[in-house]
Write an enzyme that holds these catalytic residues in place. Structure first.
Site, PDB file in Angstrom:
ATOM      1  CE  LYS A  36     -14.401  -7.491 -13.022  1.00 16.97           C
ATOM      2  NZ  LYS A  36     -14.848  -8.016 -11.710  1.00 16.97           N
ATOM      3  CD  GLU A  78      -2.707   1.111   2.552  1.00 14.52           C
ATOM      4  OE1 GLU A  78      -3.757   1.744   2.550  1.00 14.52           O
ATOM      5  OE2 GLU A  78      -2.311   0.427   3.508  1.00 14.52           O
ATOM      6  CB  CYS A 129     -12.804 -11.617 -11.917  1.00 16.85           C
ATOM      7  SG  CYS A 129     -13.844 -12.605 -10.822  1.00 16.85           S
TER       8      CYS A 129
END
Length: 205
Positions: free
Chosen positions: A126, A66, A168
């Site tokens: 995505k 992060e 995905c």
């Protein structure tokens, strides 16, 4: 040939194809635990001779640290594991802070490829977000906290071949895979974290 001797036919020597290992984890809120699991899988794969490790189940949470304000356009993060192991990593999806993170808290679901130097050489955000409601089974509204990506990423060359990057739910949309194939992709990668009800629509379970 002289009596008793037989000629040996010449055999073309071929170079073995680079080994690819696939890793999958279930991420938890414990970042240190995630990192240990992720790094352990990559080290195991490298120890078995893998040159490329595609990893799903939000493995990127463990291997890409992060960083306040870090984004795809913000420079390479410090990712020591591929340098240590000498492998290419295909990681996804990890949650990249959006351009308007400070006001909206919205993220991108990002797929990243890192080379053995630890440099991020390709990213894909995505484009197809998963909003689904199966009564009594599962409710998911990815669009409630995720911004869709705006473009398909060009295939990226690796020792195993050219990777086409997806994430995905993109699996449900054949146009993206066809576009990547036309662009030269040899391997299509879909790092995924399906639920059991939604996953059963894609895989034998």
């Amino acid at each position: 040939s002289p009596r008793g001797y037989h000629s040996i036919p010449s055999v073309a020597m071929t170079t073995p194809a680079p080994l690819v290992a696939v890793a999958q984890v279930t991420s938890t809120p414990d970042k240190e635990r995630n990192f240990a699991a992720c790094a352990g899988l990559v080290r195991e794969a490298a120890g078995r001779g893998a040159r490329l490790v595609p990893a799903g189940g939000e493995l990127g949470w463990g291997l890409i640290p992060e960083s306040r304000g870090w984004g795809v356009a913000g420079g390479d993060p410090d990712v020591p594991v591929p340098r240590e192991c000498g492998v290419w990593l295909s990681l996804g999806g990890f949650h990249e802070r959006g351009q308007d993170w400070a006001t909206t808290r919205r993220i991108y679901n990002c797929h990243a490829v890192l080379d053995p130097a630890g440099c991020m050489v390709a990213t894909y955000r995505k484009t197809h977000l998963c909003d689904v409601e199966l009564e009594g089974r599962v409710t998911m509204k990815e669009s409630g906290f995720t911004t869709p990506g705006a473009a398909i990423a060009a295939p990226v060359g690796t020792p195993a071949g050219k990777l086409g990057l997806c994430v995905c739910y993109d699996l449900r949309f054949p146009e993206i895979s066809l576009a990547l194939r036309r662009a030269g992709a040899e391997i299509l990668t879909y790092p995924s974290a399906f639920t059991v009800p939604t996953g059963s629509a894609h895989w034998e379970v």
